[in-house]
Structure formats: structure tokens, C-alpha cells
Write a protein that holds these residues in place. Structure first.
Motif, PDB file in Angstrom:
ATOM      1  N   TYR A 224       0.830  -1.211   0.000  1.00 32.39           N
ATOM      2  CA  TYR A 224       0.000   0.000   0.000  1.00 32.39           C
ATOM      3  C   TYR A 224       0.866   1.263   0.000  1.00 32.39           C
TER       4      TYR A 224
ATOM      5  N   ALA B 102       1.157   4.019  -3.054  1.00 34.10           N
ATOM      6  CA  ALA B 102       1.020   5.458  -2.853  1.00 34.10           C
ATOM      7  C   ALA B 102       2.184   6.214  -3.485  1.00 34.10           C
TER       8      ALA B 102
ATOM      9  N   SER C 198       2.056  10.274  -4.599  1.00 35.12           N
ATOM     10  CA  SER C 198       1.869  10.911  -3.296  1.00 35.12           C
ATOM     11  C   SER C 198       3.216  11.355  -2.743  1.00 35.12           C
TER      12      SER C 198
ATOM     13  N   TRP D 188       5.228  13.628   2.749  1.00 37.92           N
ATOM     14  CA  TRP D 188       4.448  14.072   3.898  1.00 37.92           C
ATOM     15  C   TRP D 188       3.043  13.486   3.873  1.00 37.92           C
ATOM     16  N   ILE D 189       2.469  13.335   2.679  1.00 33.41           N
ATOM     17  CA  ILE D 189       1.138  12.745   2.588  1.00 33.41           C
ATOM     18  C   ILE D 189       1.184  11.273   2.996  1.00 33.41           C
ATOM     19  N   ILE D 190       2.211  10.569   2.576  1.00 28.31           N
ATOM     20  CA  ILE D 190       2.340   9.150   2.943  1.00 28.31           C
ATOM     21  C   ILE D 190       2.540   9.006   4.452  1.00 28.31           C
TER      22      ILE D 190
ATOM     23  N   TYR E 148       1.612  11.083   6.773  1.00 27.10           N
ATOM     24  CA  TYR E 148       0.439  11.523   7.534  1.00 27.10           C
ATOM     25  C   TYR E 148      -0.756  10.595   7.340  1.00 27.10           C
ATOM     26  N   ARG E 149      -1.043  10.226   6.089  1.00 26.10           N
ATOM     27  CA  ARG E 149      -2.262   9.478   5.806  1.00 26.10           C
ATOM     28  C   ARG E 149      -2.122   7.973   5.992  1.00 26.10           C
ATOM     29  N   HIS E 150      -0.935   7.447   5.809  1.00 34.59           N
ATOM     30  CA  HIS E 150      -0.771   5.998   5.815  1.00 34.59           C
ATOM     31  C   HIS E 150       0.039   5.504   7.021  1.00 34.59           C
TER      32      HIS E 150
ATOM     33  N   ARG F 160      -1.117   6.136  10.913  1.00 32.38           N
ATOM     34  CA  ARG F 160      -2.125   5.226  11.470  1.00 32.38           C
ATOM     35  C   ARG F 160      -1.488   3.969  12.048  1.00 32.38           C
TER      36      ARG F 160
END
Length: 285
Positions: free
Chosen positions: A178, A182, A187, A190-192, A194-196, A199
């Protein structure tokens, strides 16, 4: 629509609360009790915690002094209540600080890799080679006595634990499909993160943070016991232990009551940590 949403929220809360361990509820109740004391302490103090009355020194429990008085005639219960604010707030502030320092460093080190990872991890290894307590004493002794200096000393010691934990998780997760998908999709880093990856870090981070609440209180109390933390006459559990050690045989309650408070918070933080770990572990469900 509004009532339907509230009913669903209540149903979800009940379903989740039934899954939680009774020990987690016990630990959370104890921590909540001390947090309420810390919050409403100024309004429930039976006496002035700083008022010295030599004529009332070392009195047994009474209606005026529910837990008795110390060697200077000060109300022990009032000092414990007032010290709860200092001890609990200091622990949570240090916890917030080490998370804000250790988590970004661990995520960047694990995801970026290369020279940055080597430099950061060698720094972490160098600091971690020194025993935590000795390093905290050295930093606090260098900075001088004081609550702020104790907070800085503990933060300097404990952030490396969070950096190592987060880095190990990121190193494992960034090789999964995953994350690679991304990256291929365009992506940004920073998006990876923060979003992935954030978590995946959240669950073990919650377990460690719950456990470290008690550890921080224990470490801060030990530094105050050594005279490096809160200075007299301000009340703090570790400082109260230091003040009462000379009178332990004549008045053991001077050390027993603050010691029990430290024991209860450390014990409850362990219960919360174990309960969160069991709740988040899919295999235990």
C-alpha cells in the motif's frame, strides 16, 4: 437525523466499552481521579499547603487535618492535593514534548533512510548508551535545580525511545504494497507519512504513552527526591518524600502518603497500557 446519529454513537460506545478490560477501566478511573484532583485542587484544599505552624507539627489525623501534619505543621492532605497538580501536569507535559520530538524524528529516519537515518540513529545510540537515570541526573545537575530543568532532563532522556519505536514501524510498513502504491501514484512523502504510516504508528504509540505516564512521574519524583526538582516549600510528591525521610521512624505517614500516590499512578498507568494493548490486538479479540 440528529437523534439517529446520537443513538448510533451511543451504541458504538457501548459496544466498544464492553470489549475493554475491567483492569483498563480500573486504571483509567484512578488516573481520572488524580486528574480531577489536579484540576479542582485549589477549590478542595482543606488548608493552606504552605502555611507553617510549628505548634501543630507532626499531629495525627483529625477533623482539621485529615492526614495529619508534617514537621513544619503543614497539612499533609493539602500538600498532596496541591502536589498532584505539579506532578501530573509535569508528567503530561513531558509526555507531549517527547512525542513531538521523537515521533517526527523516527518517521523521517525510517522513511528517508540513507545518511539522515545513519546520523539520527547514531545520535540515538550514543544517548541510549548512557543509563536513563544517570543521564537525567547529569542533565538536571548541569542545568540546576528547578521544575523546568527536570522536565528538560526527562525529555532529553526519553525521546529516543519513541524515535526507535516509530522508526522500526516505519521501516517495516514502507516495504508493504500500500505504501509502494502510494509512491507510484505520486503521493508526496508528507502525505504518505500523515495518511498511511501515522495510522500504523498510533496504536503502539498509545500503548507506550500510557505506560510512560507512570514512568515519567516516577523519574520526576526521583529527581525531586534528590533535590534536583521542585524546591521547597512548593509541594511535590518526590520532594515530600525527601522532606519526610528524616522523620520516617517518628512519623512514617510523611513518606507513606505521597509514596502511595506515586504507586497508584504508576500501577494504573501499567493497567491502562496493558488494557490498550489487549484491546488493539486483533488476535485477543
Amino acid at each position: 437525523m440528529k437523534w439517529t446519529f446520537l443513538e448510533k454513537a451511543l451504541e458504538f460506545y457501548r459496544s466498544q466499552s464492553l470489549r475493554l478490560s475491567p483492569l483498563l477501566w480500573l486504571g483509567a478511573s484512578i488516573i481520572l481521579f488524580f486528574l480531577l484532583i489536579a484540576l479542582f485542587g485549589p477549590w478542595i484544599l482543606p488548608n493552606d499547603p504552605l502555611l507553617v505552624r510549628m505548634s501543630d507539627r507532626l499531629l495525627p489525623p483529625s477533623a482539621e487535618f485529615p492526614l495529619g501534619t508534617d514537621h513544619l505543621g503543614r497539612c499533609i492532605l493539602s500538600r498532596i492535593i496541591d502536589g498532584t497538580r505539579t506532578t501530573m501536569s509535569t508528567s503530561f507535559l513531558v509526555l507531549t514534548t517527547v512525542i513531538l520530538i521523537g515521533v517526527p524524528i523516527g518517521m523521517l529516519s525510517g522513511f528517508w533512510g540513507g545518511r539522515l537515518d545513519t546520523f539520527l540513529m547514531r545520535t540515538v545510540d550514543g544517548i541510549g548508551a548512557i543509563p536513563e537515570f544517570l543521564l537525567a541526573v547529569a542533565v538536571a545537575g548541569f542545568l540546576g535545580p528547578g521544575l523546568l530543568h527536570v522536565m528538560l532532563a526527562v525529555a532529553c532522556v526519553k525521546w529516543i525511545t519513541y524515535a526507535r519505536l516509530v522508526r522500526s514501524i516505519v521501516l517495516l510498513e514502507k516495504e508493504k504494497d500500500y505504501v509502494k502504491a502510494a509512491v507510484v501514484a505520486g503521493s508526496g512523502m508528507w502525505i504518505i507519512l500523515y495518511r498511511h504510516l501515522a495510522r500504523q504508528v498510533a496504536s503502539p504509540l498509545a500503548v507506550m504513552a500510557a505506560l510512560d505516564v507512570g514512568r515519567f512521574i516516577l523519574l520526576i519524583s526521583m529527581l525531586s527526591f534528590l533535590g534536583l526538582g521542585v524546591q521547597a516549600p512548593a509541594p511535590e510528591w518526590g520532594a515530600m518524600l525527601n522532606e519526610g525521610r528524616s522523620y520516617f521512624q517518628a512519623a512514617p505517614q510523611l513518606m507513606i502518603y505521597p509514596g502511595l500516590c506515586i504507586l497508584m499512578v504508576v500501577f494504573s498507568s501499567n493497567l491502562i497500557s496493558d488494557g490498550i494493548r489487549d484491546h488493539l490486538d486483533v488476535r485477543n479479540r
